[in-house]
Design a protein around this motif. Sequence first.
Motif, PDB file in Angstrom:
ATOM      1  N   ALA A   4       2.421 -14.699  -6.351  1.00  0.00           N
ATOM      2  CA  ALA A   4       1.155 -15.387  -6.625  1.00  0.00           C
ATOM      3  C   ALA A   4       0.990 -16.513  -5.609  1.00  0.00           C
ATOM      4  O   ALA A   4       1.961 -17.127  -5.163  1.00  0.00           O
ATOM      5  CB  ALA A   4       1.133 -15.940  -8.043  1.00  0.00           C
ATOM      6  N   ARG A   6      -1.465 -19.932  -5.190  1.00  0.00           N
ATOM      7  CA  ARG A   6      -2.433 -20.800  -5.849  1.00  0.00           C
ATOM      8  C   ARG A   6      -3.164 -21.627  -4.798  1.00  0.00           C
ATOM      9  O   ARG A   6      -2.534 -22.363  -4.014  1.00  0.00           O
ATOM     10  CB  ARG A   6      -1.715 -21.701  -6.852  1.00  0.00           C
ATOM     11  CG  ARG A   6      -1.121 -20.918  -8.011  1.00  0.00           C
ATOM     12  CD  ARG A   6      -0.061 -21.682  -8.761  1.00  0.00           C
ATOM     13  NE  ARG A   6       1.083 -22.043  -7.919  1.00  0.00           N
ATOM     14  CZ  ARG A   6       2.028 -21.182  -7.555  1.00  0.00           C
ATOM     15  NH1 ARG A   6       1.981 -19.919  -7.961  1.00  0.00           N
ATOM     16  NH2 ARG A   6       3.019 -21.584  -6.780  1.00  0.00           N
ATOM     17  N   LYS A  10      -8.019 -21.204  -7.931  1.00  0.00           N
ATOM     18  CA  LYS A  10      -7.784 -19.769  -8.059  1.00  0.00           C
ATOM     19  C   LYS A  10      -6.312 -19.431  -7.833  1.00  0.00           C
ATOM     20  O   LYS A  10      -5.607 -20.096  -7.070  1.00  0.00           O
ATOM     21  CB  LYS A  10      -8.657 -18.990  -7.075  1.00  0.00           C
ATOM     22  CG  LYS A  10     -10.150 -19.154  -7.355  1.00  0.00           C
ATOM     23  CD  LYS A  10     -11.000 -18.318  -6.437  1.00  0.00           C
ATOM     24  CE  LYS A  10     -12.488 -18.497  -6.803  1.00  0.00           C
ATOM     25  NZ  LYS A  10     -13.372 -17.706  -5.933  1.00  0.00           N
ATOM     26  N   THR A  11      -5.889 -18.382  -8.514  1.00  0.00           N
ATOM     27  CA  THR A  11      -4.560 -17.817  -8.290  1.00  0.00           C
ATOM     28  C   THR A  11      -4.744 -16.406  -7.760  1.00  0.00           C
ATOM     29  O   THR A  11      -5.402 -15.579  -8.398  1.00  0.00           O
ATOM     30  CB  THR A  11      -3.733 -17.786  -9.577  1.00  0.00           C
ATOM     31  OG1 THR A  11      -3.534 -19.130 -10.046  1.00  0.00           O
ATOM     32  CG2 THR A  11      -2.371 -17.137  -9.339  1.00  0.00           C
ATOM     33  N   VAL A  12      -4.194 -16.148  -6.596  1.00  0.00           N
ATOM     34  CA  VAL A  12      -4.320 -14.844  -5.957  1.00  0.00           C
ATOM     35  C   VAL A  12      -3.029 -14.079  -6.185  1.00  0.00           C
ATOM     36  O   VAL A  12      -1.936 -14.587  -5.899  1.00  0.00           O
ATOM     37  CB  VAL A  12      -4.595 -14.992  -4.444  1.00  0.00           C
ATOM     38  CG1 VAL A  12      -4.831 -13.620  -3.812  1.00  0.00           C
ATOM     39  CG2 VAL A  12      -5.792 -15.909  -4.206  1.00  0.00           C
ATOM     40  N   SER A  16      -5.400  -9.505  -8.717  1.00  0.00           N
ATOM     41  CA  SER A  16      -6.584 -10.373  -8.715  1.00  0.00           C
ATOM     42  C   SER A  16      -7.611  -9.899  -7.705  1.00  0.00           C
ATOM     43  O   SER A  16      -7.359  -9.006  -6.888  1.00  0.00           O
ATOM     44  CB  SER A  16      -6.175 -11.810  -8.392  1.00  0.00           C
ATOM     45  OG  SER A  16      -5.802 -11.931  -7.037  1.00  0.00           O
ATOM     46  N   TYR A  19      -9.252 -12.859  -1.878  1.00  0.00           N
ATOM     47  CA  TYR A  19      -9.658 -14.218  -1.515  1.00  0.00           C
ATOM     48  C   TYR A  19     -10.111 -14.175  -0.065  1.00  0.00           C
ATOM     49  O   TYR A  19      -9.335 -13.827   0.831  1.00  0.00           O
ATOM     50  CB  TYR A  19      -8.494 -15.184  -1.688  1.00  0.00           C
ATOM     51  CG  TYR A  19      -8.879 -16.645  -1.646  1.00  0.00           C
ATOM     52  CD1 TYR A  19      -9.269 -17.306  -2.808  1.00  0.00           C
ATOM     53  CD2 TYR A  19      -8.860 -17.358  -0.456  1.00  0.00           C
ATOM     54  CE1 TYR A  19      -9.631 -18.645  -2.784  1.00  0.00           C
ATOM     55  CE2 TYR A  19      -9.218 -18.695  -0.415  1.00  0.00           C
ATOM     56  CZ  TYR A  19      -9.604 -19.331  -1.585  1.00  0.00           C
ATOM     57  OH  TYR A  19      -9.969 -20.659  -1.563  1.00  0.00           O
ATOM     58  N   ARG A 232      -4.062  -9.477   0.117  1.00  0.00           N
ATOM     59  CA  ARG A 232      -4.981 -10.021  -0.886  1.00  0.00           C
ATOM     60  C   ARG A 232      -5.750 -11.239  -0.387  1.00  0.00           C
ATOM     61  O   ARG A 232      -6.727 -11.645  -1.015  1.00  0.00           O
ATOM     62  CB  ARG A 232      -4.214 -10.377  -2.163  1.00  0.00           C
ATOM     63  CG  ARG A 232      -3.711  -9.161  -2.944  1.00  0.00           C
ATOM     64  CD  ARG A 232      -4.862  -8.305  -3.441  1.00  0.00           C
ATOM     65  NE  ARG A 232      -4.419  -7.098  -4.163  1.00  0.00           N
ATOM     66  CZ  ARG A 232      -4.190  -5.916  -3.616  1.00  0.00           C
ATOM     67  NH1 ARG A 232      -4.370  -5.766  -2.300  1.00  0.00           N
ATOM     68  NH2 ARG A 232      -3.815  -4.887  -4.330  1.00  0.00           N
ATOM     69  N   ARG A 269     -11.247  -3.026  -5.139  1.00  0.00           N
ATOM     70  CA  ARG A 269     -10.385  -3.416  -6.268  1.00  0.00           C
ATOM     71  C   ARG A 269     -10.786  -2.686  -7.539  1.00  0.00           C
ATOM     72  O   ARG A 269      -9.944  -2.133  -8.258  1.00  0.00           O
ATOM     73  CB  ARG A 269     -10.469  -4.929  -6.490  1.00  0.00           C
ATOM     74  CG  ARG A 269      -9.573  -5.433  -7.631  1.00  0.00           C
ATOM     75  CD  ARG A 269      -9.777  -6.915  -7.870  1.00  0.00           C
ATOM     76  NE  ARG A 269     -11.035  -7.193  -8.521  1.00  0.00           N
ATOM     77  CZ  ARG A 269     -11.220  -7.166  -9.836  1.00  0.00           C
ATOM     78  NH1 ARG A 269     -10.224  -6.849 -10.654  1.00  0.00           N
ATOM     79  NH2 ARG A 269     -12.405  -7.455 -10.355  1.00  0.00           N
TER      80      ARG A 269
END
Length: 363
Positions: A4, A6, A10-12, A16, A19, A232, A269
């Motif tokens: 992850a 952050r 937002k947390t990618v 998810s 971004y 991502r 996605r």
Amino acid sequence: MQRAFRIGDKTVADGSASYVIAEVGHNHQGELEKCKAIFKAAAECGADAVKIQKRDNRTLFTREMYDSPYHSENAYGETYGAHREVLEFDRAQYLELADHARSLGLLFFSTAFDEASADFLAEIDMPAYKIASGDLNNTPLLRKVAAFGKPMIVSTGGASMTEVRRAYDTIMPINQNLCIMQCTSGYPAPYEELNLRVIETFRAEFPDIVVGFSSHDSGIAMPLVAYMLGARIFEKHFTLNRTWKGSDQAFSLEPSGLRRVVRDLERTRLALGDGVKRPYASEIGPLNKMVKRVVAVRDLSAGSVLTADDLAFRIPASSKIAQDALQPCDVDKLVGQALIRDVAAEEVVTLAAVGVKTVARVA
């Protein structure tokens, strides 16, 4: 381990949404209002963040380099130093840009090209930091920025795996909120040198961090391929007009291109789904026009024992298709059974017609 990253609010992660960073670089041509207009366009395209670049030119370049004549068609000054100074914003301008980005719902951050620039950005509380490919081996700068405790995005153009690993090993003991970007430092990069499969290599080598793609090609398709390979976070150079003066303008995306990148990444996605094969409600109508059902070949009387010759596979009118209509794969359930009522020619034959209670087929 759940990877992850952050950044902002937002947390990618693998599951998810993507971004997307609109890399403005110096496409603003040193004009504050032009930069704000580019930010606004990026927000309208659906980007998550906008990024520019910060250089302390007097300490970044040798005096000889700073004072060297610069006669490029993209020059803003007679010397390289004078050219670069035109493209830099000061503290007040950075703060104004930060306020503007915030009002647009964008995260605004910058690349720190040197330690003085890193300190400048820290003083105005930059929410994230980019490290350019040219500083992948600049371990003092990596340590300094890592110590700020903010999200770090590091590009890897021109690097070997050994160099990428060294950067990772330098940063991670200090700051685990790291994203490493596959990048090829051509401007633009030829497609045969993008080497997108390095994204898979990075994911295997660094299973605890999110991997991204900094795309220096001039098209919109490669981020989708990168997403499929596990990236991502995406960075695309962005401008309002590719014909403007500046070395990055020609391979940057204009709003129509960035809008499609953002749109298609989200579509990708959603389209990937969860891997479970299932029918969908949207398929019922089209399949009713294609899937054959079991029907009577001729008028059949109650008491008739059904044979294969009594039955055919045809597409009936949609209004005649009951939920318990049988498909060709079900015909053996009817053969040898006696009808409990009359069945007309071309009528859909169901198990109920032979007295068998059924549960409606789930679409």
